[in-house]
Design a protein around this motif. Sequence first.
Motif, short mmCIF file in Angstrom:
data_model
loop_
_atom_site.label_atom_id
_atom_site.label_comp_id
_atom_site.label_asym_id
_atom_site.label_seq_id
_atom_site.Cartn_x
_atom_site.Cartn_y
_atom_site.Cartn_z
N ASP A 134 116.77 72.30 58.93
CA ASP A 134 117.50 71.07 59.25
C ASP A 134 118.00 71.11 60.69
N SER A 135 118.24 72.30 61.20
CA SER A 135 118.73 72.42 62.58
C SER A 135 117.66 72.02 63.59
N GLY A 136 116.40 71.90 63.14
CA GLY A 136 115.32 71.62 64.08
C GLY A 136 114.83 72.88 64.77
N ARG A 137 115.43 74.02 64.45
CA ARG A 137 114.99 75.26 65.07
C ARG A 137 114.01 76.00 64.16
N HIS B 151 113.18 84.35 57.76
CA HIS B 151 114.09 84.12 56.65
C HIS B 151 115.03 82.96 56.90
N LEU B 152 115.38 82.32 55.80
CA LEU B 152 116.33 81.22 55.85
C LEU B 152 117.66 81.73 55.32
N ASP C 251 113.91 75.58 46.98
CA ASP C 251 115.06 76.16 46.27
C ASP C 251 116.32 76.23 47.12
N VAL C 252 116.19 76.60 48.38
CA VAL C 252 117.40 76.83 49.17
C VAL C 252 117.86 75.61 49.96
N LYS C 253 117.07 74.55 49.94
CA LYS C 253 117.47 73.38 50.73
C LYS C 253 118.39 72.46 49.93
#
Length: 350
Positions: free
Chosen positions: A32-35, A114-115, A279-281
Amino acid sequence: LVHPVVIAGGSGTRLWPVSRDSMPKQFVSLLDSGRSTFEETILRVTGEGFARPVVVTHSDFRFVVAEQLAGLGVEADIVLEPERRDSAAAIAVGALMAARRDEEAVCLVLAADHLIPDAALFTADCQRAAEGAARHGRIMMLGIEPTGPSTAYGYIAPGAPLDEAGAFAVERFAEKPDRETAETYVAEGYRWNSGNFVFPARLMAEELAAFAPAVLDAARGALDAAVADLDFLRLDAAAFGAAPRISIDYAVMEKTRRAGVLKTRFRWSDIGSWDAMFDVKDKDASGNVLEGAVSVLDTRSSFVRSDEVLTTVVGLEDVVVVTTPDAVLVTSRERAGEVKTLVAQLHREA
Ligand code: GDD
Ligand code: MG
């Protein structure tokens, strides 16, 4: 000071079509950060308490690495591998680099793909692990509480406490067990290995010398004969090519008796597949993750992403639709891991 070593040479085919051979997932803006996760990884370890990062990557990715570092205004030592020899060799190189800066250096090896939404928690845990690694002379891992019997991870059996700060000895480490074994591990309270390792550089060299001497020799030879090229350090191809192709998990972590684990709490995903990413979003009211030029109707629990081409979905559940300018993926969430097989098929057909 903790010496960060970012290993960013993997491929990540299960996130096709966004992740490509020429631009693997760690360099793509997926967040989401665009990075990219590589950029996020670097940002997590550029604050106080961290030395100049070492980035170990494949020579093919040198310009994207340099560009993303420049974009962040971060200077790093960029070490280029002439070929992929998996993580043991990359980590050996990083540990040797750190030891050459400072014999007493403590390294923090970071996976670049990794997120980790809770960056501050993660960084604090890394610093705690670094203290534990130095104090107890251990290779510390960050142990994630499992959410199921995944066969994609290393499993850590925590043993006796090493201190009051939450560090435990490791009784056993098992890389990628089969399903049945994974189920018993989860029931017995094992943790997942997050894939980040914290250790005194000298200790890693000792453990490599004991359990994977050919990896250590190749890394040392490749560094000794390395050549500076622009802002990069090119490892010697002949020396590095002699490194056995093995990951650090099999080469050292399954064998060492000097492992430790910190039980961590940060949210974490290795975004190994579109489903893992889903899953993590954060989800919308219908349980969807919608990114970019997309529009959906009567659609639930789905992940729809498009960079440019307007992408629409009507009346589906639990699907993944990913559109890029030159390729489209449609799969059920459940079978999203099989994209890896699909990509292998594409390679054969090409
Ligand atoms: N420089 C470099 N060169 N980096 C590499 C290479 C290489 O040849 N091969 C892999 N890497 C990097 C990847 O970019 C990634 O950041 C990290 O090393 C881990 O490699 P993966 O190939 O993604 O490993 P994995 O996911 O199968 O397993 C590892 O990570 C899991 C957590 O995500 C293991 O450490 C498991 O135990 C762990 O649970
Ligand atoms: Mg991985």
